[in-house]
Design an enzyme around this catalytic site. Structure first.
Site, PDB file in Angstrom:
ATOM      1  CG  LEU A  34      -2.123  -0.888   1.229  1.00 50.33           C
ATOM      2  CD1 LEU A  34      -2.748  -0.939   2.616  1.00 50.33           C
ATOM      3  CD2 LEU A  34      -3.137  -0.390   0.201  1.00 50.33           C
ATOM      4  N   GLY A  35       2.021   1.094   0.625  1.00 52.54           N
ATOM      5  CA  GLY A  35       2.945   2.209   0.684  1.00 52.54           C
ATOM      6  C   GLY A  35       4.179   1.801   1.446  1.00 52.54           C
ATOM      7  CD  GLU A  47       3.597   3.767   4.215  1.00 56.19           C
ATOM      8  OE1 GLU A  47       4.749   3.752   4.708  1.00 56.19           O
ATOM      9  OE2 GLU A  47       2.857   2.771   4.209  1.00 56.19           O
ATOM     10  CG  HIS A  59       6.529   4.181   8.639  1.00 58.32           C
ATOM     11  ND1 HIS A  59       6.719   3.506   9.832  1.00 58.32           N
ATOM     12  CD2 HIS A  59       5.705   3.383   7.889  1.00 58.32           C
ATOM     13  CE1 HIS A  59       6.044   2.355   9.793  1.00 58.32           C
ATOM     14  NE2 HIS A  59       5.410   2.265   8.639  1.00 58.32           N
ATOM     15  CB  ALA A  81       1.613 -10.117  19.993  1.00 57.98           C
ATOM     16  CG  ASP A 124      -7.500   3.644   4.771  1.00 56.34           C
ATOM     17  OD1 ASP A 124      -6.551   2.945   5.189  1.00 56.34           O
ATOM     18  OD2 ASP A 124      -7.460   4.290   3.709  1.00 56.34           O
TER      19      ASP A 124
HETATM   20  N1  ARG Z   1       1.518  -1.867   4.886  1.00 54.93           N
HETATM   21  C1  ARG Z   1       1.900  -0.528   4.780  1.00 54.93           C
HETATM   22  C2  ARG Z   1       3.108  -0.192   5.667  1.00 54.93           C
HETATM   23  O1  ARG Z   1       3.521  -0.953   6.486  1.00 54.93           O
HETATM   24  C3  ARG Z   1       0.765   0.448   5.004  1.00 54.93           C
HETATM   25  C4  ARG Z   1      -0.402   0.025   5.805  1.00 54.93           C
HETATM   26  C5  ARG Z   1      -1.410   1.147   5.820  1.00 54.93           C
HETATM   27  N2  ARG Z   1      -2.655   0.821   6.453  1.00 54.93           N
HETATM   28  C6  ARG Z   1      -3.847   1.345   6.055  1.00 54.93           C
HETATM   29  N3  ARG Z   1      -4.957   1.073   6.726  1.00 54.93           N
HETATM   30  N4  ARG Z   1      -3.938   2.132   5.042  1.00 54.93           N
HETATM   31  O2  ARG Z   1       3.728   0.854   5.605  1.00 54.93           O
HETATM   32 ZN    ZN Z   2       4.127   0.768   7.979  1.00 51.81          ZN
END
Ligand code: ARG
Ligand code: ZN
Length: 451
Positions: free
Chosen positions: A178-179, A223, A226, A257, A284
Site C-alpha cells: 500500500l505504501g 507512511e 514513518h 504482538a 482506513d
Molecule cells: N503496509 C503498509 C506499511 O507498512 C501500510 C499500511 C497502511 N494501512 C492502512 N490502513 N492504510 O507501511
Molecule cells: Zn508501515
C-alpha cells in the site's frame, strides 16, 4: 551533516539568502525556537536545545515535555505521480488535494473529521507553492514511465525535489505494498534523493479508486508517520517494559504482538491493542489517532533529523486571536501567513485553507479587533473592529483546491493604509459558504505587529 552544518545554501536558494546564514542565538526563548527564515524554509534551531539530543527520537524515545506541540509546523509537499507509458496510475488533482486534507485532519485531529479522536501534533501539510527553482507550482508533477510506475529505475535520482526542504511523495505501484518509506529518519540518509514516501496510486485521497477498506487516505497518513520517525505499534512484538527503547519506543501505545487487520478490538501482551492507531494495519476508517508521545517523537524528528523541512506556520510572528464557526465542510477556514513582519521585506503571503471549492471572498484587515457573531453566529464570527479595509482589493476565489493564496504589495495598500513599524494589524477572511448561501462565513483571525 543534517544539523547546523546544513546551513550551507541549498541549490535553490537565492544568493541574498545564501550569504547570511546567521543563527538567532540571541533571541528570546520563544523566538529562539523559530530559527532562520531561509528560502522560505524555517530552519528549526537546535542551538537552544542542547539538553535534548537527536537520540531523543532515534533508536529510543525521550518524550520530554520540551517536544510538546506548541506552535504549528507546516511541511511543504510535492506529489510525483508516476504513471505507466500508457497513462495507467493517474492520481487526479482532486485526490491529491483530498490526501492533503486527510493528512491535516489526522495530524491536526480536526474536529468534525475522521481524524478528530487523535492528538493534535500541530504538524500540518500543504502542497508546495514554490518549486526548487523558485518558480510558482501547484506541487503536483506527472510522469509517464512504465519502469517508474513499477517502482523501478531509481526515479528519485532523476526527479526528487530537495528532500531536505520538501516531503516528496511518489505514487505508483509501490512494489506491491500500500505504501512504504525506505528508512526511518534515524536509520537512513535523510536528505538523500531516496528519502521519500511511496504510496500505491489507487490508495491516495478520500474515496480513492482502490475502494474499501484502504480508500480513505490513511495509507499516506501511516507512511508520513514513518517518515516522521514512527515505528509500527507492533514493532518487535511486545517489547519489554522498557517501552521507550523497545517495541515502538512509545509508552502511551500499548504493546502489540502482531499487526491488526480490520476493525475493532484485540488484545495481546496483556493489554488491549492500539488498533485505532495510525501506525497499526487496521482499515482506513478504523484508525484515527496518533498519541501524545507519538506527537512529541515526531516533533523531535522534525527538529533533529529534518531541521530544514518544516516552516513555522505564521512565520512565528503572527498570532491567531479569534476563532470562527465550522463551515459546510465541517471545518473552520484557517488563515496563515508566511514571509516576514519587516515591512520593507514586502514578502508576506496569506493563505486560507479549509474553504469550500470555488467560493468568493475577501481578505479584510483592521487595526481594531472584535468578536461579534454574524447573524446570530450562523455565518461566522467577525473578529475585526471598524473600520475595515478590504485588503485583497478584488474578490478572491477558492478555486478547485478550496484555498486562497494572496501576496500583497505592502507598498500600495488599499484605502491609503500603511503598515507602520510597531503597528499591529488584524486580518480575517470573509467568504460565501456554498451550502449556507446566501449567508457568509469567516476564517479565524490573526494579528501581526510590523517591524
Ligand atoms: N503496509 C503498509 C506499511 O507498512 C501500510 C499500511 C497502511 N494501512 C492502512 N490502513 N492504510 O507501511
Ligand atoms: Zn508501515
Amino acid at each position: 551533516m543534517r544539523l547546523l552544518a546544513s546551513l550551507t545554501a541549498a541549490a535553490a536558494c537565492s544568493a541574498a539568502f545564501a550569504q547570511t546564514p546567521t543563527l538567532p542565538q540571541q533571541t528570546s526563548p520563544l523566538l529562539a525556537r523559530l530559527g532562520l527564515q531561509r528560502c522560505g524554509t524555517q530552519v528549526l534551531d537546535q542551538g537552544q536545545w542542547n539538553f535534548a539530543p537527536p537520540g531523543d527520537c532515534g533508536n529510543s524515545t525521550n518524550p520530554t515535555a520540551a517536544y510538546e506541540p506548541n506552535q504549528v509546523l507546516e511541511i511543504p509537499v510535492v506529489f510525483h505521480i508516476l504513471r505507466s507509458s500508457s497513462g495507467q496510475g493517474n492520481v487526479t488533482d482532486a485526490n491529491v488535494n483530498e490526501q492533503i486534507d486527510v493528512l491535516n485532519e489526522d495530524f491536526r485531529a480536526i474536529a468534525g473529521t475522521n481524524g478528530q479522536p487523535g492528538y493534535d501534533t500541530m504538524i500540518q501539510f500543504k502542497l508546495a507553492t514554490v518549486d526548487p527553482g523558485g518558480n510558482a507550482t501547484n506541487g503536483i508533477n506527472r510522469y509517464n514511465n512504465t519502469t517508474w510506475y513499477n517502482d523501478g529505475g531509481n526515479y528519485f535520482n532523476s526527479i526528487a525535489w530537495d528532500p531536505n526542504n520538501y516531503l516528496n511523495i511518489y505514487t505508483n505501484q509501490a512494489s506491491g505494498a500500500l505504501g512504504y518509506v525506505p528508512f526511518l529518519p534515524h536509520q537512513g540518509s535523510v536528505g538523500s534523493n531516496a528519502d521519500r514516501v511511496v504510496a500505491l496510486w489507487s490508495a491516495v485521497g478520500k474515496n480513492a479508486p482502490i475502494g474499501p477498506p484502504y480508500n480513505q487516505g490513511r495509507t499516506v497518513t501511516h507512511e508520513v508517520g514513518h517518515y516522521l520517525g514512527m515505528y509500527h505499534t507492533f514493532q518487535s512484538g511486545c517489547g519489554s517494559s522498557a517501552c521507550y527503547s523497545t517495541g515502538d519506543r512509545i509508552c502511551d501505545t500499548n504493546p502489540e504482538a502482531n499487526p491488526f487487520f480490520g476493525c475493532g478490538n484485540n488484545s495481546s501482551c496483556g493489554s488491549p491493542d492500539p488498533t485505532t492507531n495510525y501506525m497499526d494495519y487496521s482499515d482506513d476508517l478504523c484508525m484515527n489517532r496518533f498519541t501524545q508521545e507519538q506527537a512529541r517523537r515526531m516533533r523531535c524528528t522534525l527538529q533533529w533529523w529534518r531541521p530544514q523541512l518544516a516552516e513555522v506556520a505564521g512565520g512565528g510572528f503572527s498570532t491567531t486571536y479569534c476563532t470562527s464557526n465550522l463551515n459546510s465542510l465541517g471545518q473552520m477556514a484557517q488563515l496563515t501567513v508566511t514571509g516576514s513582519p519587516v515591512v520593507s521585506d514586502n514578502d508576506l503571503n496569506f493563505s486560507v485553507a479549509n474553504l469550500p471549492t470555488s467560493v468568493f471572498g475577501y481578505l479584510l484587515m483592521s487595526q481594531a479587533q472584535g468578536n461579534v457573531p454574524f447573524f446570530g453566529g450562523s455565518s461566522g464570527v467577525l473578529c475585526l473592529g471598524a473600520p475595515f479595509i478590504r485588503f485583497s482589493g478584488n474578490v478572491l476565489n477558492s478555486g478547485a483546491n478550496g484555498e486562497i493564496d494572496f501576496s500583497p504589495d505592502v507598498n500600495s495598500l488599499p484605502q491609503g493604509a500603511s503598515f507602520a513599524t510597531g503597528s499591529t494589524w488584524n486580518f480575517q477572511y470573509w467568504y460565501r459558504d456554498v451550502v449556507l448561501f446566501p449567508t457568509s462565513n469567516t476564517s479565524d483571525a490573526l494579528e501581526i505587529t510590523f517591524q
